[in-house]
Structure formats: C-alpha cells, structure tokens
Design a protein around this motif. Structure first.
Motif, PDB file in Angstrom:
ATOM      1  N   UNK A  67       0.838  -1.200   0.000  1.00 47.05           N
ATOM      2  CA  UNK A  67       0.000   0.000   0.000  1.00 47.05           C
ATOM      3  C   UNK A  67       0.869   1.244   0.000  1.00 47.05           C
ATOM      4  N   UNK A  68       1.901   1.250   0.843  1.00 44.55           N
ATOM      5  CA  UNK A  68       2.774   2.407   0.936  1.00 44.55           C
ATOM      6  C   UNK A  68       3.537   2.628  -0.369  1.00 44.55           C
ATOM      7  N   UNK A  69       3.975   1.557  -0.999  1.00 43.31           N
ATOM      8  CA  UNK A  69       4.695   1.685  -2.276  1.00 43.31           C
ATOM      9  C   UNK A  69       3.809   2.350  -3.316  1.00 43.31           C
ATOM     10  N   UNK A  70       2.535   1.983  -3.345  1.00 45.78           N
ATOM     11  CA  UNK A  70       1.614   2.593  -4.300  1.00 45.78           C
ATOM     12  C   UNK A  70       1.420   4.065  -3.974  1.00 45.78           C
ATOM     13  N   UNK A  71       1.238   4.389  -2.703  1.00 43.55           N
ATOM     14  CA  UNK A  71       1.023   5.788  -2.309  1.00 43.55           C
ATOM     15  C   UNK A  71       2.267   6.643  -2.563  1.00 43.55           C
ATOM     16  N   UNK A  72       3.424   6.114  -2.245  1.00 44.84           N
ATOM     17  CA  UNK A  72       4.661   6.852  -2.491  1.00 44.84           C
ATOM     18  C   UNK A  72       4.858   7.049  -3.997  1.00 44.84           C
ATOM     19  N   UNK A  73       4.528   6.029  -4.768  1.00 46.06           N
ATOM     20  CA  UNK A  73       4.615   6.145  -6.226  1.00 46.06           C
ATOM     21  C   UNK A  73       3.745   7.279  -6.752  1.00 46.06           C
ATOM     22  N   UNK A  74       2.517   7.375  -6.231  1.00 49.79           N
ATOM     23  CA  UNK A  74       1.621   8.461  -6.649  1.00 49.79           C
ATOM     24  C   UNK A  74       2.171   9.810  -6.223  1.00 49.79           C
ATOM     25  N   UNK A  75       2.747   9.857  -5.019  1.00 55.92           N
ATOM     26  CA  UNK A  75       3.327  11.111  -4.521  1.00 55.92           C
ATOM     27  C   UNK A  75       4.488  11.558  -5.409  1.00 55.92           C
ATOM     28  N   UNK A  76       5.365  10.622  -5.750  1.00 54.69           N
ATOM     29  CA  UNK A  76       6.505  10.963  -6.598  1.00 54.69           C
ATOM     30  C   UNK A  76       6.041  11.390  -7.985  1.00 54.69           C
ATOM     31  N   UNK A  77       4.995  10.766  -8.484  1.00 56.16           N
ATOM     32  CA  UNK A  77       4.451  11.146  -9.785  1.00 56.16           C
ATOM     33  C   UNK A  77       3.895  12.563  -9.724  1.00 56.16           C
ATOM     34  N   UNK A  78       3.223  12.898  -8.635  1.00 56.04           N
ATOM     35  CA  UNK A  78       2.674  14.239  -8.461  1.00 56.04           C
ATOM     36  C   UNK A  78       3.790  15.272  -8.402  1.00 56.04           C
ATOM     37  N   UNK A  79       4.855  14.982  -7.645  1.00 52.08           N
ATOM     38  CA  UNK A  79       5.979  15.907  -7.552  1.00 52.08           C
ATOM     39  C   UNK A  79       6.629  16.061  -8.920  1.00 52.08           C
ATOM     40  N   UNK A  80       6.723  14.988  -9.655  1.00 55.25           N
ATOM     41  CA  UNK A  80       7.294  15.054 -10.996  1.00 55.25           C
ATOM     42  C   UNK A  80       6.464  15.962 -11.898  1.00 55.25           C
ATOM     43  N   UNK A  81       5.128  15.875 -11.787  1.00 53.36           N
ATOM     44  CA  UNK A  81       4.256  16.735 -12.589  1.00 53.36           C
ATOM     45  C   UNK A  81       4.412  18.189 -12.172  1.00 53.36           C
ATOM     46  N   UNK A  82       4.607  18.438 -10.860  1.00 58.07           N
ATOM     47  CA  UNK A  82       4.780  19.811 -10.386  1.00 58.07           C
ATOM     48  C   UNK A  82       6.071  20.427 -10.935  1.00 58.07           C
ATOM     49  N   UNK A  83       7.091  19.604 -11.145  1.00 64.44           N
ATOM     50  CA  UNK A  83       8.355  20.117 -11.657  1.00 64.44           C
ATOM     51  C   UNK A  83       8.232  20.560 -13.109  1.00 64.44           C
ATOM     52  N   UNK A  84       7.170  20.125 -13.786  1.00 65.40           N
ATOM     53  CA  UNK A  84       6.962  20.503 -15.178  1.00 65.40           C
ATOM     54  C   UNK A  84       6.290  21.866 -15.312  1.00 65.40           C
ATOM     55  N   UNK A  85       5.759  22.410 -14.226  1.00 62.86           N
ATOM     56  CA  UNK A  85       5.052  23.685 -14.274  1.00 62.86           C
ATOM     57  C   UNK A  85       6.038  24.816 -14.511  1.00 62.86           C
ATOM     58  N   UNK A  86       5.698  25.705 -15.436  1.00 59.99           N
ATOM     59  CA  UNK A  86       6.548  26.840 -15.750  1.00 59.99           C
ATOM     60  C   UNK A  86       6.369  27.919 -14.678  1.00 59.99           C
ATOM     61  N   UNK A  87       7.385  28.155 -13.899  1.00 59.55           N
ATOM     62  CA  UNK A  87       7.324  29.167 -12.842  1.00 59.55           C
ATOM     63  C   UNK A  87       8.277  30.317 -13.134  1.00 59.55           C
ATOM     64  N   UNK A  88       8.734  30.405 -14.359  1.00 58.00           N
ATOM     65  CA  UNK A  88       9.660  31.469 -14.748  1.00 58.00           C
ATOM     66  C   UNK A  88       9.015  32.827 -14.500  1.00 58.00           C
TER      67      UNK A  88
END
Length: 92
Positions: A24-45
């Motif tokens: 369960x934790x592996x799945x939740x951590x995977x989703x969290x890392x995916x979310x952080x990865x998507x946040x890194x794609x946001x243009x904040x320039x």
C-alpha cells in the motif's frame, strides 16, 4: 520507488512494515513521486517566491478601543453585584 528503498526508508524512520503495508505504501509513495514530478513541469519562470498562497498582509486588526465603554451600563442591569462581578445563584 523500489521495494528495497521503501524498506530502507522505513527502517530509517524506525518503522516496521508488513508486506501488505509495504504494498500500500509503495503505491502511495509512487503516486506522490508522480505528483511531484508533474509539479516540476510547471513553468514558474518570472514568479516571485511566496511563503503561502494567501495575502501577505496580516488580517489582524489593531487592538484599539472603539466607541464608549459599556461595561458600567451593562453591570447596572445585573440583579446583584459583588464588587464588579455579577452574582449568580448556586444551581446545585
């Protein structure tokens, strides 16, 4: 996150994980890392760093007395006073 990394992280946090909990934790951590990865794609320039999303202005008002002091007129309506305290009959 690999299972080995998950168990190492849990060990560092002094947590013991069962196999079901690890899955369960592996799945939740995977989703969290995916979310952080998507946040890194946001243009904040060009955006100014902020500490929170709300206004930086304090919402608090100054602690000032406004209007007249009504405590004396309120105490005048009390049926019985002891010094400046309202006397209340015992209930029990």
């Amino acid at each position: 996150m690999e299972t080995r990394e998950l168990y190492e992280t849990a060990s560092l946090a002094r947590l013991s994980l069962g196999e079901d909990e690890a899955a369960v934790l592996a799945e939740e951590v995977g989703r969290l890392l995916e979310y952080v990865s998507r946040m890194q794609e946001v243009d904040i320039e060009g955006l100014e760093p902020t500490t929170h999303a709300l206004s930086e202005e304090p919402i608090l008002r100054n602690d000032e007395v406004h209007g007249e002091n009504l405590s004396d007129s309120l105490l005048d309506n009390a049926p019985e006073l002891e010094d400046r305290f309202i006397v209340i009959p015992n209930v029990l």
